[in-house]
Design an enzyme around this catalytic site. Structure first.
Site, PDB file in Angstrom:
ATOM      1  N   HIS A 235      -8.140  22.890 -14.609  1.00 17.04           N
ATOM      2  CA  HIS A 235      -7.739  22.554 -13.245  1.00 17.04           C
ATOM      3  C   HIS A 235      -6.357  23.077 -12.909  1.00 17.04           C
ATOM      4  O   HIS A 235      -5.668  22.542 -12.057  1.00 17.04           O
ATOM      5  CB  HIS A 235      -7.782  21.040 -12.994  1.00 17.04           C
ATOM      6  CG  HIS A 235      -9.166  20.494 -13.076  1.00 17.04           C
ATOM      7  ND1 HIS A 235     -10.190  20.917 -12.275  1.00 17.04           N
ATOM      8  CD2 HIS A 235      -9.702  19.555 -13.880  1.00 17.04           C
ATOM      9  CE1 HIS A 235     -11.282  20.271 -12.581  1.00 17.04           C
ATOM     10  NE2 HIS A 235     -11.027  19.441 -13.562  1.00 17.04           N
ATOM     11  N   ARG A 292       7.144  20.832  -1.830  1.00 17.62           N
ATOM     12  CA  ARG A 292       8.149  21.683  -2.499  1.00 17.62           C
ATOM     13  C   ARG A 292       7.668  23.119  -2.422  1.00 17.62           C
ATOM     14  O   ARG A 292       6.587  23.386  -1.909  1.00 17.62           O
ATOM     15  CB  ARG A 292       8.252  21.278  -3.968  1.00 17.62           C
ATOM     16  CG  ARG A 292       6.868  21.305  -4.605  1.00 17.62           C
ATOM     17  CD  ARG A 292       6.876  21.225  -6.095  1.00 17.62           C
ATOM     18  NE  ARG A 292       5.581  20.866  -6.630  1.00 17.62           N
ATOM     19  CZ  ARG A 292       4.577  21.695  -6.864  1.00 17.62           C
ATOM     20  NH1 ARG A 292       4.702  22.982  -6.573  1.00 17.62           N
ATOM     21  NH2 ARG A 292       3.439  21.276  -7.352  1.00 17.62           N
TER      22      ARG A 292
HETATM   23  P1  ADP Z   1      -3.303  18.124  -9.437  1.00 20.75           P
HETATM   24  O1  ADP Z   1      -2.368  17.454  -8.472  1.00 20.75           O
HETATM   25  O2  ADP Z   1      -3.353  17.419 -10.753  1.00 20.75           O
HETATM   26  O3  ADP Z   1      -3.084  19.598  -9.552  1.00 20.75           O
HETATM   27  P2  ADP Z   1      -5.433  18.400  -7.477  1.00 20.75           P
HETATM   28  O4  ADP Z   1      -5.893  17.216  -6.722  1.00 20.75           O
HETATM   29  O5  ADP Z   1      -4.518  19.344  -6.789  1.00 20.75           O
HETATM   30  O6  ADP Z   1      -4.761  17.899  -8.840  1.00 20.75           O
HETATM   31  O7  ADP Z   1      -6.690  19.192  -8.027  1.00 20.75           O
HETATM   32  C1  ADP Z   1      -6.548  20.280  -8.930  1.00 20.75           C
HETATM   33  C2  ADP Z   1      -7.826  21.105  -8.992  1.00 20.75           C
HETATM   34  O8  ADP Z   1      -8.933  20.284  -9.369  1.00 20.75           O
HETATM   35  C3  ADP Z   1      -8.262  21.728  -7.684  1.00 20.75           C
HETATM   36  O9  ADP Z   1      -7.622  22.948  -7.472  1.00 20.75           O
HETATM   37  C4  ADP Z   1      -9.746  21.887  -7.880  1.00 20.75           C
HETATM   38  O10 ADP Z   1     -10.035  22.999  -8.680  1.00 20.75           O
HETATM   39  C5  ADP Z   1     -10.112  20.678  -8.686  1.00 20.75           C
HETATM   40  N1  ADP Z   1     -10.590  19.580  -7.808  1.00 20.75           N
HETATM   41  C6  ADP Z   1      -9.839  18.598  -7.275  1.00 20.75           C
HETATM   42  N2  ADP Z   1     -10.593  17.751  -6.541  1.00 20.75           N
HETATM   43  C7  ADP Z   1     -11.863  18.186  -6.626  1.00 20.75           C
HETATM   44  C8  ADP Z   1     -13.135  17.725  -6.110  1.00 20.75           C
HETATM   45  N3  ADP Z   1     -13.236  16.634  -5.374  1.00 20.75           N
HETATM   46  N4  ADP Z   1     -14.226  18.453  -6.396  1.00 20.75           N
HETATM   47  C9  ADP Z   1     -14.147  19.572  -7.156  1.00 20.75           C
HETATM   48  N5  ADP Z   1     -13.005  20.035  -7.678  1.00 20.75           N
HETATM   49  C10 ADP Z   1     -11.867  19.373  -7.423  1.00 20.75           C
END
Ligand code: ADP
Length: 661
Positions: A235, A292
């Site tokens: 991720h 940020r």
């Molecule tokens: P973090 O803040 O830990 O980086 P995010 O909420 O930004 O977490 O999510 C990181 C990644 O996880 C996203 O770029 C995507 O690839 C995956 N992701 C997050 N939410 C979902 C979801 N509901 N369904 C599928 N993939 C998701």
């Protein structure tokens, strides 16, 4: 405008901020921990202040100490970079209380977005579309499970205080829910001190598309278009691009305007990124807002021709945004590849070591390298293992991608295992070239991305074996590779060497032939294959003609063996000691070898306990990432060779496990 600023960060982003400040005639103050005394950012800044010991909790996270450093040096403002204190509302407030400008949004905006669940509630009110899910305060596991059951699987559990992909678990069925919940909660507690979770519908093929926004203190807000960051492992992003391919003008505008609306709903100021998941049907959903500058901001800079750090400084100085929406345009296409000290073939786990060789492609108007390290520097276990960001621009996507592949080919790093060859394989992957993007790209194309084509394995084996032989003849006796036991002399004119590529061992035999015109001739036997080769070695440059095909490689040594740099990227060839081999393979302990240097966080069962296949038995942490080890089979954990809190070396055996009969 400020005349002096302090940068409360390290590594590439500290260097990046210093660069713009210098161009604008602003003096800079760096801060550093004991691990960074000789770091590049310290060298580049006009002044530098030591703020503590190597662990970030004792240096880069000490808000008070950093503010004292700003006061002592007369810095009027603090740029937090990303990570560390950049999204810490208390720190932003502390700056204000001390009369130092925080180069970022007001503390209230940071706090509004600090909790993923609170952010979702605000976005809901601002009519920003959300992924269906549960983001309430009641954290009763049964309630969360019920929400998941009703929504239907798969679901994604996310730490409300999370970031960097930590505290997140996919759950594919109701049976897995409790285990996933416990794992995610433990990781969230350890990383963020907050174990609260939210549940979201897990979209199976979304793209990660994020919009760069900017707001000033005069009511203006613009978007600087979007970035596609779908290519991720764990991720976390590794290649980003701007603009996002195959997005219509209408969708771009709709996402952009929604992002600005999201920012304005929290009275935002400065640089921010609104992250969306874009589903296959063109619907997009708010995921989170990062308050940020992002790691991947350079791709936006290259397509818009703007310097986002300069924009940040102007907005912090209460000037209006430099441009209005109508004045912003997209020119060409840009990619960023994140070069990490990590091992793609070992689940992308971080690696550490000294950058013995660090040769970068030439920087031009179209090739930019943002880094915080130089050759000889250490990649330490204390901080993020990113070595550099390679950013390229081209007139269109394919031109930019060709440039990226070329630059990756020219990048040479030795001393630590990196993801360079993996990035090269990605950049030259057909599906990636066709922009068939979604966040599961790496898993989906795993077979192609991790397949070593047979001919390159053979080439690398021959390069390695010939190099070892020729350098053992050329070099002085104190070189470990020239010692007699690295080579087995079978017959007078045959030398053999055991080598290993991607955990597969090979026996390579060189039958030495006459040498003519400075060229050495060999017949090479690898398994059943026989090839005719001739070679010349000059320094680290090895020119090899193999069955009539001539090419050149640069070869360098590291602790494990050799790195062969060819026009297809870098490959590691391990050199095995002749006496290694049989007895360890297959033993049960091998399943529990520490995959990296790290700290033992938890022993999950008592010694002697019987466990089920897949049950968690030990949690290890390195570089703030938790790695849970599971029982391979139904069996007994006979003994732990470590205790909670121990620092263990990568490769050491952690516990004895016996499978049930
Ligand atoms: P973090 O803040 O830990 O980086 P995010 O909420 O930004 O977490 O999510 C990181 C990644 O996880 C996203 O770029 C995507 O690839 C995956 N992701 C997050 N939410 C979902 C979801 N509901 N369904 C599928 N993939 C998701």
């Amino acid at each position: 405008m400020f005349s002096k600023i302090l940068i409360a960060n390290r590594g590439e982003i500290a260097c990046r901020v210093i660069k713009t400040a210098k161009r604008l005639g602003i003096k800079t103050v760096a801060v550093y921990s004991d691990a960074d005394t000789n770091a590049l950012h310290v060298d580049l800044a006009d002044e530098a202040i030591r703020i503590g010991k190597a662990p970030s909790s004792q240096s880069y996270l000490l808000g008070e100490t950093i503010i004292q450093a700003a006061k002592k040096t007369g810095a009027q403002a603090i740029h937090p970079g990303y990570g560390f204190l950049s999204e810490n509302g208390d720190f932003a407030e502390l700056c204000a209380e001390n009369g130092v400008t925080f180069i970022g949004p007001p503390s209230s905006s940071i706090r509004a977005m600090g909790s993923k669940s609170a952010a979702k509630s605000i976005m809901e009110k601002a009519e920003v579309p959300l992924v269906p899910g549960y983001h309430g305060d009641d954290q009763d596991p049964a309630l969360l499970k019920q929400a998941a059951d009703e929504m239907g699987y798969p679901v994604l559990l996310k730490a409300v205080a999370g970031g960097g992909g930590k505290g997140m678990r996919q759950v594919w069925s109701g049976d897995e829910f409790n285990q996933g919940f416990e794992d995610a909660r433990r990781e969230a507690l350890a990383s963020f001190g907050n174990g609260d979770m939210l549940v979201e519908k897990y979209l199976t093929q979304p793209r990660h598309v994020e919009v760069q926004v900017f707001c000033d203190g005069h009511g203006n807000g613009v978007y600087l278009f979007e970035r596609d960051c779908s290519v991720q492992r764990r991720h976390q992003k590794i290649i980003e691009e701007a603009p996002a391919p195959d997005i219509s003008k209408e969708l771009r505008q709709m996402m952009g305007e929604t992002a600005v609306r999201a920012a304005q709903a929290i009275d935002y100021r400065g640089a921010g990124t609104v992250e969306f998941l874009l589903d296959v049907d063109g619907s997009f959903y708010f995921m989170e807002m990062n308050t940020r500058l992002q790691v991947e901001h350079p791709v936006t800079e290259l397509i818009t021709g703007q310097d986002l750090v300069e924009w940040q400084l102007k907005v912090a100085d209460n000037q209006p945004l430099p441009l209005e929406q109508e004045q912003l345009n997209i020119d060409g296409h840009a990619f960023e590849a994140r070069i990490y000290a990590e091992d793609p073939s070992n689940d992308f786990l971080p690696t550490t070591g000294t950058l013995h060789t660090l040769i970068t492609p030439e920087e031009t108007n179209n090739v930019r390298i943002d880094t915080g390290v130089l050759q000889g520097d250490e990649v330490s276990p204390f901080y993020d293992p990113m070595i550099a960001k390679l950013v390229v621009w081209g007139e269109d996507r394919s031109a930019a991608l060709r440039r990226l592949a070329k630059a990756l080919r020219e990048y040479r790093i030795n001393g630590v295992t990196t993801n360079l060859s993996f990035l090269y394989d990605l950049a030259t992957n057909e599906a990636f070239q066709n922009a068939e993007l979604d966040t599961g790209f790496i898993e989906k194309h795993h077979a192609e991305l991790f397949k070593q084509d047979g001919s390159s394995v053979t080439d690398n084996l021959v390069f390695a074996a010939v190099y070892l032989h020729l350098s053992s003849q050329n070099e002085s006796c104190d070189d470990p590779w020239s010692s007699a036991n690295a080579w087995k002399m079978n017959q007078a004119n045959i030398v053999s060497q055991e080598l290993e590529i991607n955990d597969t061992p090979y026996l390579v035999e060189l039958e030495l032939c006459e040498h003519q015109f400075g060229q050495h001739g060999f017949v090479v036997c690898i398994n059943e294959d026989r090839l005719v080769a001739s070679a010349t070695l000059r320094g680290e440059q090895l020119t090899l003609t193999l069955d009539g095909h001539k090419r050149t490689a640069t070869v360098s040594k590291d602790d494990m063996g050799l790195v062969i740099f060819t026009d297809r990227g870098a490959s590691h060839v391990n050199v095995l000691e002749p006496d290694l081999g049989e007895d360890q393979a297959g033993s049960a302990e091998n399943a529990f070898i520490a995959p990296m240097n790290g700290t033992v966080i938890e022993l999950m069962v008592e010694p002697g306990a019987t466990v089920q296949a897949g049950q968690a038995v030990l949690v290890l942490e390195a570089m703030k990432m938790q790695h849970t080890m599971h029982a391979p089979d139904h069996g007994v954990v006979k003994e732990y060779f470590c205790k909670q809190g121990d620092l263990v070396d990568g490769g050491s055996s952690l516990l004895a496990f016996e499978a049930a009969e």
